[in-house]
Every structure is written in C-alpha cells, then in structure tokens.
Design an enzyme around this catalytic site. Sequence first.
Site, PDB file in Angstrom:
ATOM      1  N   GLY A   1     -70.871 -69.909  49.486  1.00 34.92           N
ATOM      2  CA  GLY A   1     -72.224 -70.433  49.656  1.00 34.92           C
ATOM      3  C   GLY A   1     -72.315 -71.925  49.387  1.00 34.92           C
ATOM      4  O   GLY A   1     -71.341 -72.663  49.546  1.00 34.92           O
TER       5      GLY A   1
ATOM      6  N   LEU B   1     -73.621 -79.860  40.643  1.00 34.87           N
ATOM      7  CA  LEU B   1     -73.868 -80.647  41.854  1.00 34.87           C
ATOM      8  C   LEU B   1     -75.299 -80.456  42.343  1.00 34.87           C
ATOM      9  O   LEU B   1     -75.896 -79.386  42.175  1.00 34.87           O
ATOM     10  CB  LEU B   1     -72.883 -80.275  42.962  1.00 34.87           C
ATOM     11  CG  LEU B   1     -72.901 -78.874  43.575  1.00 34.87           C
ATOM     12  CD1 LEU B   1     -73.981 -78.705  44.623  1.00 34.87           C
ATOM     13  CD2 LEU B   1     -71.553 -78.595  44.194  1.00 34.87           C
TER      14      LEU B   1
ATOM     15  N   CYS C   1     -82.216 -73.547  42.278  1.00 36.74           N
ATOM     16  CA  CYS C   1     -81.856 -73.476  40.852  1.00 36.74           C
ATOM     17  C   CYS C   1     -83.026 -73.596  39.882  1.00 36.74           C
ATOM     18  O   CYS C   1     -83.127 -72.823  38.936  1.00 36.74           O
ATOM     19  CB  CYS C   1     -80.852 -74.581  40.523  1.00 36.74           C
ATOM     20  SG  CYS C   1     -79.237 -74.252  41.203  1.00 36.74           S
TER      21      CYS C   1
HETATM   22  C1  UDX Z   1     -80.487 -79.274  40.832  1.00 38.19           C
HETATM   23  C2  UDX Z   1     -79.758 -80.070  39.744  1.00 38.19           C
HETATM   24  O1  UDX Z   1     -80.029 -81.470  39.919  1.00 38.19           O
HETATM   25  C3  UDX Z   1     -78.259 -79.798  39.780  1.00 38.19           C
HETATM   26  O2  UDX Z   1     -77.607 -80.465  38.701  1.00 38.19           O
HETATM   27  C4  UDX Z   1     -78.022 -78.290  39.685  1.00 38.19           C
HETATM   28  O3  UDX Z   1     -76.644 -78.005  39.795  1.00 38.19           O
HETATM   29  C5  UDX Z   1     -78.786 -77.550  40.772  1.00 38.19           C
HETATM   30  O4  UDX Z   1     -80.185 -77.890  40.701  1.00 38.19           O
HETATM   31  P1  UDX Z   1     -80.878 -79.547  43.445  1.00 38.19           P
HETATM   32  O5  UDX Z   1     -81.760 -78.347  43.331  1.00 38.19           O
HETATM   33  O6  UDX Z   1     -79.881 -79.597  44.536  1.00 38.19           O
HETATM   34  O7  UDX Z   1     -80.048 -79.759  42.095  1.00 38.19           O
HETATM   35  O8  UDX Z   1     -81.806 -80.819  43.642  1.00 38.19           O
HETATM   36  P2  UDX Z   1     -82.454 -81.975  42.742  1.00 38.19           P
HETATM   37  O9  UDX Z   1     -82.062 -83.271  43.317  1.00 38.19           O
HETATM   38  O10 UDX Z   1     -82.222 -81.789  41.307  1.00 38.19           O
HETATM   39  O11 UDX Z   1     -83.997 -81.784  43.077  1.00 38.19           O
HETATM   40  C6  UDX Z   1     -84.700 -80.599  42.738  1.00 38.19           C
HETATM   41  C7  UDX Z   1     -86.134 -80.689  43.161  1.00 38.19           C
HETATM   42  O12 UDX Z   1     -86.874 -81.583  42.346  1.00 38.19           O
HETATM   43  C8  UDX Z   1     -86.337 -81.176  44.609  1.00 38.19           C
HETATM   44  O13 UDX Z   1     -87.335 -80.386  45.219  1.00 38.19           O
HETATM   45  C9  UDX Z   1     -86.782 -82.605  44.443  1.00 38.19           C
HETATM   46  O14 UDX Z   1     -87.575 -83.072  45.513  1.00 38.19           O
HETATM   47  C10 UDX Z   1     -87.575 -82.520  43.150  1.00 38.19           C
HETATM   48  N1  UDX Z   1     -87.654 -83.800  42.417  1.00 38.19           N
HETATM   49  C11 UDX Z   1     -86.536 -84.360  41.895  1.00 38.19           C
HETATM   50  C12 UDX Z   1     -88.883 -84.427  42.263  1.00 38.19           C
HETATM   51  O15 UDX Z   1     -89.926 -83.936  42.733  1.00 38.19           O
HETATM   52  N2  UDX Z   1     -88.936 -85.602  41.552  1.00 38.19           N
HETATM   53  C13 UDX Z   1     -87.830 -86.195  41.012  1.00 38.19           C
HETATM   54  O16 UDX Z   1     -87.963 -87.264  40.393  1.00 38.19           O
HETATM   55  C14 UDX Z   1     -86.586 -85.551  41.199  1.00 38.19           C
HETATM   56  P1  ADP Z   2     -75.057 -70.409  45.735  1.00 34.65           P
HETATM   57  O1  ADP Z   2     -76.165 -71.406  46.013  1.00 34.65           O
HETATM   58  O2  ADP Z   2     -75.031 -69.930  44.306  1.00 34.65           O
HETATM   59  O3  ADP Z   2     -73.719 -70.844  46.228  1.00 34.65           O
HETATM   60  P2  ADP Z   2     -75.388 -68.712  48.071  1.00 34.65           P
HETATM   61  O4  ADP Z   2     -76.417 -67.656  48.303  1.00 34.65           O
HETATM   62  O5  ADP Z   2     -75.399 -69.942  48.916  1.00 34.65           O
HETATM   63  O6  ADP Z   2     -75.458 -69.063  46.527  1.00 34.65           O
HETATM   64  O7  ADP Z   2     -73.926 -68.087  48.222  1.00 34.65           O
HETATM   65  C1  ADP Z   2     -73.502 -66.919  47.607  1.00 34.65           C
HETATM   66  C2  ADP Z   2     -72.525 -66.206  48.550  1.00 34.65           C
HETATM   67  O8  ADP Z   2     -71.961 -65.092  47.846  1.00 34.65           O
HETATM   68  C3  ADP Z   2     -73.146 -65.642  49.827  1.00 34.65           C
HETATM   69  O9  ADP Z   2     -72.493 -66.196  50.960  1.00 34.65           O
HETATM   70  C4  ADP Z   2     -72.918 -64.105  49.721  1.00 34.65           C
HETATM   71  O10 ADP Z   2     -72.612 -63.509  50.971  1.00 34.65           O
HETATM   72  C5  ADP Z   2     -71.719 -64.059  48.791  1.00 34.65           C
HETATM   73  N1  ADP Z   2     -71.551 -62.767  48.104  1.00 34.65           N
HETATM   74  C6  ADP Z   2     -72.488 -62.025  47.457  1.00 34.65           C
HETATM   75  N2  ADP Z   2     -71.932 -60.893  46.929  1.00 34.65           N
HETATM   76  C7  ADP Z   2     -70.604 -60.934  47.243  1.00 34.65           C
HETATM   77  C8  ADP Z   2     -69.482 -60.066  46.990  1.00 34.65           C
HETATM   78  N3  ADP Z   2     -69.612 -58.940  46.284  1.00 34.65           N
HETATM   79  N4  ADP Z   2     -68.269 -60.427  47.470  1.00 34.65           N
HETATM   80  C9  ADP Z   2     -68.127 -61.595  48.170  1.00 34.65           C
HETATM   81  N5  ADP Z   2     -69.136 -62.441  48.437  1.00 34.65           N
HETATM   82  C10 ADP Z   2     -70.362 -62.128  47.994  1.00 34.65           C
END
Ligand code: UDX
Ligand code: ADP
Length: 468
Positions: free
Chosen positions: A11, A168, A285
């Site tokens: 993913g 990340l 997240c």
């Molecule tokens: C986040 C964490 O940053 C990362 O470390 C973790 O591994 C996964 O979750 P991500 O969800 O990819 O990453 O995006 P991020 O850049 O953190 O933004 C999250 C949300 O907050 C977005 O919707 C962004 O638009 C919003 N945001 C961020 C704001 O509204 N204001 C800001 O100042 C910063």
């Molecule tokens: P993340 O953002 O945490 O990477 P995603 O939903 O993008 O999450 O990716 C998770 C991946 O794990 C999906 O592609 C899904 O098909 C895979 N997955 C879920 N269960 C299993 C499993 N039992 N074996 C292998 N792959 C799996």
Amino acid sequence: MNKNIVCIGAGYIGGPTMAVIAKMNPDRKVMVVDINADRIAAWNSPDFELPIYEPGLEEVVREVRGRNLFFSTDIDSAILECDIVFVGVNTPTKMFGRGAGRASDLQYWEATARNIKAISKSDKIVVEKSTLPVRTAAAMSSILNCPAMPGEASDGPRFTVLSNPEFLAEGTAINDLLKPDRVLIGGPQTPEGEAAVAEIASVYAGKDGCWVPRERILTTNVWSAELTKLAANAMLAQRVSSINAIAGLCEATGADVDEVARVMGADHRIGAKFLKAGPGFGGSCFKKDVLNLVYLCETFGLHTAAEYWYGVVKMNDHQQERIVTRLFKEMFNTLANKKIAVFGFAFKADTGDTRETPAGRVVRLLNEEHVRISITDPKALSNAKRDLADICREGLAAPAPLFVDDPYEAARDADAVLLMTDWKLYPNLDWARIFASMRKPALVFDTRNCLDDEKLRTIGFKVLNVGK
Ligand code: UDX
Ligand code: ADP
C-alpha cells in the site's frame, strides 16, 4: 539469517518504503507481496502506471524493479525465502463491536501473523510497519511463538517482533524516506531483541552506510516505539485543530490567522510548521491515530485524557461544518440548486489519496442541501468517484455530483468556487476567465488561503477565506 526482505502489504506505506530500501540496499533482495492482485499488477505494470501517485516514486521503481525489488501475490513463497518480514497491512478503524469507531481493526494483522507462523521454516525478524495500538507486538509475539499443542515445547522457528513505525507523509514520501528526521526501531531488551534491532538498523544505514546516519536511527523498547507513532500523529493533528480553533476567532474579531500563525511560529519553541489553518486535516493516519489514542486512554481509565484527545477530532469535524455554514450565509441562506465547483478533492496537494479528505465531508454536507456540485482534481478524480458512488446513484432527490477534469469547465455557470486542496495549479489559473463564465454574484471560498484574494476582488469576485 539471510538478507532477503519481504513486505506484506503493497500500500501507501509498503510500496514506497520498500522501493527506497531496495534502492539503498542493492545487495538485498526485497519482495513486496499483497493479496490484492490488481494492486500487484499495477506495481508491475510495463508502463509504470503505479497504484499510487507520489512525486519521485516512479523514478525509484524504474531503477530497482526487476533488479532487487519484486512485486508478487505469492505471499507464502516470499515468506519462505526471507528472514526479515515487514508487515504493512491495513489497520482501519474498527466499525463493529467493542471499540467501534475508535479502536484499530487488527483482523488483517492477526491473520498475517498466523500465516507467517504456519509457513515459516527458519527464524525470522517480524517488523510492525503499520500503525498499531500499544502492546500489539506482545500479542503478535505470543501468536508467533506459542507451541502448536498445549504443554508442548516450541521447537519450531523463533520470531522476534520489532516495531518500526513509518513517519513518511504523503506527497513527500520519497524525500521523507531518503532523508528522514529519524528512524525509530523498538525491540525487546533481550540479546535476540538487540541483535534484531541491529539487523534492521543496518537496513536503514544502507549499503556501506550510504543512507541514514547512525545518530538518526533511534532505538527504544517496543512499547515506546508503538506509542511514539500515535503520540507524534496526535500532536501534529492537535496543532492543526488548535490553529483552526484560532481561525474561527480571527473571523469573528477581524484578526488574520496567517499573521497570527506567522508571528507565533517565529518563537522557536513553537516553530512555524503545521500552523496552517484550513479545512481540517484528512489522510489515513491522523483521525485514526487520535481515535486510537482515545481508545487506549479509555481502556486504561484515563477518561479526562481521552476527552482531551477526542476534542481534536471534534474540532476538525466542526471546521468542515463551519465551511458549509459560511457558504450558506454568504449565498443568501439557500443552496438548493445552486452550482458549486469544488476545486481539489485530495486530502492535500501532491497526492491522489482521498481517505478522510475534508472535501468528502463538505461535498456530502452540500449534497444534503441539494447543491449541484462539480468536482475537479488533477489526481484524485477516480478516487472521488469511488468514494461518492452512493450519492451518484440515479433516482435520488439531490443532484449527483459531476466529475470534471478541466477546472474552467467545472466552474462554468457556477455560483461559487470552493477551493478545498492547495494544488499549485490553482493560483495560476486565469481567474478573469473563470469569473466571466460564472453566475453573478460570483464567490470564491478559498479554504486553504492560497489564492491572491486582492487580485480576485479586483476581478469582481466576492472572496471568503479561513481565519480572515
Ligand atoms: C501524516 C504525518 O505527517 C506522517 O508523519 C505520518 O506518517 C502519517 O500522517 P500525511 O497524512 O501524509 O502524514 O499528511 P500531512 O502532511 O501530515 O497532513 C495531514 C493533514 O493535515 C492534511 O489534510 C493537511 O492538509 C493538513 N494540514 C497539515 C493542515 O491543515 N495544516 C497544516 O499546517 C499541516
Ligand atoms: P497503508 O496506508 O497502511 O499502507 P493501504 O491500505 O494503502 O495501507 O495498504 C495496505 C495493503 O495491505 C493493501 O494493499 C491490502 O490489500 C494489503 N493486505 C491486507 N491484508 C493482507 C494480507 N492478509 N496479506 C497481504 N496483504 C494484505
């Protein structure tokens, strides 16, 4: 122990992370496996139509795919071949039973652990890459290391479970992976645990130390690593909710939230990042991790702490409701049959990801008001169509949203443009042309404060911002 690596789950985390691990460790074979055959086919596509969009990802995959990075659906063979197993399967918020709406659904994780145990013939290091509730590693370790029959000595392979959460951010994943602020590896404080941590640290150090400097590889016990990931995301989410709470006050008092943030952020104790007011946070997240923390606090009887963290999510939801309320007021208290062009559906720029996107919630609230909605986005339109399929069915009272590639076309005859994602292309559009094609009075609601509002006002638009 061999040097091969398998990652279960191809993913948003597994794919990019393993691509970079393979790039920096040309001496290791890296296999990424998934139960989803379409996803694996996309990772293997001859013209590199990869299943996720991430700047710089295609270049890395072009460099390493077929060299030492391989994508496959043959999970069992890959497990047999590798002594290091990263687990990056999804752990969505549980929607049923105990902890519904808060706790993580661990069924995919547990199924994976059971499969690793059933298949393995040699000792392995099992690394949690998915975000998991604190103490999951202990549960996994007991599943993996328990004897087949009660009372029997476990003389099969031994498994050491580590936590190596990924920090990340989408849109900057490749850069975050190549130059991380820190890599965190949590392991049991036993000789095997310490050896396993050293092995995973050497993966991140890269071949001949070409990748992450040693001082940036931080090691802790397993629980600290698991909790750090939740706490770091909750802190970041809390900053976004805090600045959005200030934004409402700015609108009421005539202050400007961008000025407040700039001056506040100049204090090095506060820092300038993550103080951008907007439509609220989205992404896979933040909400999930804060809710997870809420559930953990509740589980341990820390109800005031649970309520405190829950406030972060409540504030975020409120921010999206406020956007619709302000549109309503500005558009003469009736939205039915008016046309609103939504610019941007991804949860932030530079990604096609729409999970928990604020635009999704706002579109649904507008749909309840029977707004005619046209949605445009350079990367997220196919995900938007999938997410909104239920309100696009025929025979519903509210008009189905339209999905339009060209922003000029999306805005034609609209009463308002609602900018939800700060794609770089939007400030550079020909806004005079957009104005000429819209119904009047023409409104722009820039929820990301990324457009030149003076210029828009000169053209003739009414302009709304967040926190101004
Ligand atoms: C986040 C964490 O940053 C990362 O470390 C973790 O591994 C996964 O979750 P991500 O969800 O990819 O990453 O995006 P991020 O850049 O953190 O933004 C999250 C949300 O907050 C977005 O919707 C962004 O638009 C919003 N945001 C961020 C704001 O509204 N204001 C800001 O100042 C910063
Ligand atoms: P993340 O953002 O945490 O990477 P995603 O939903 O993008 O999450 O990716 C998770 C991946 O794990 C999906 O592609 C899904 O098909 C895979 N997955 C879920 N269960 C299993 C499993 N039992 N074996 C292998 N792959 C799996």
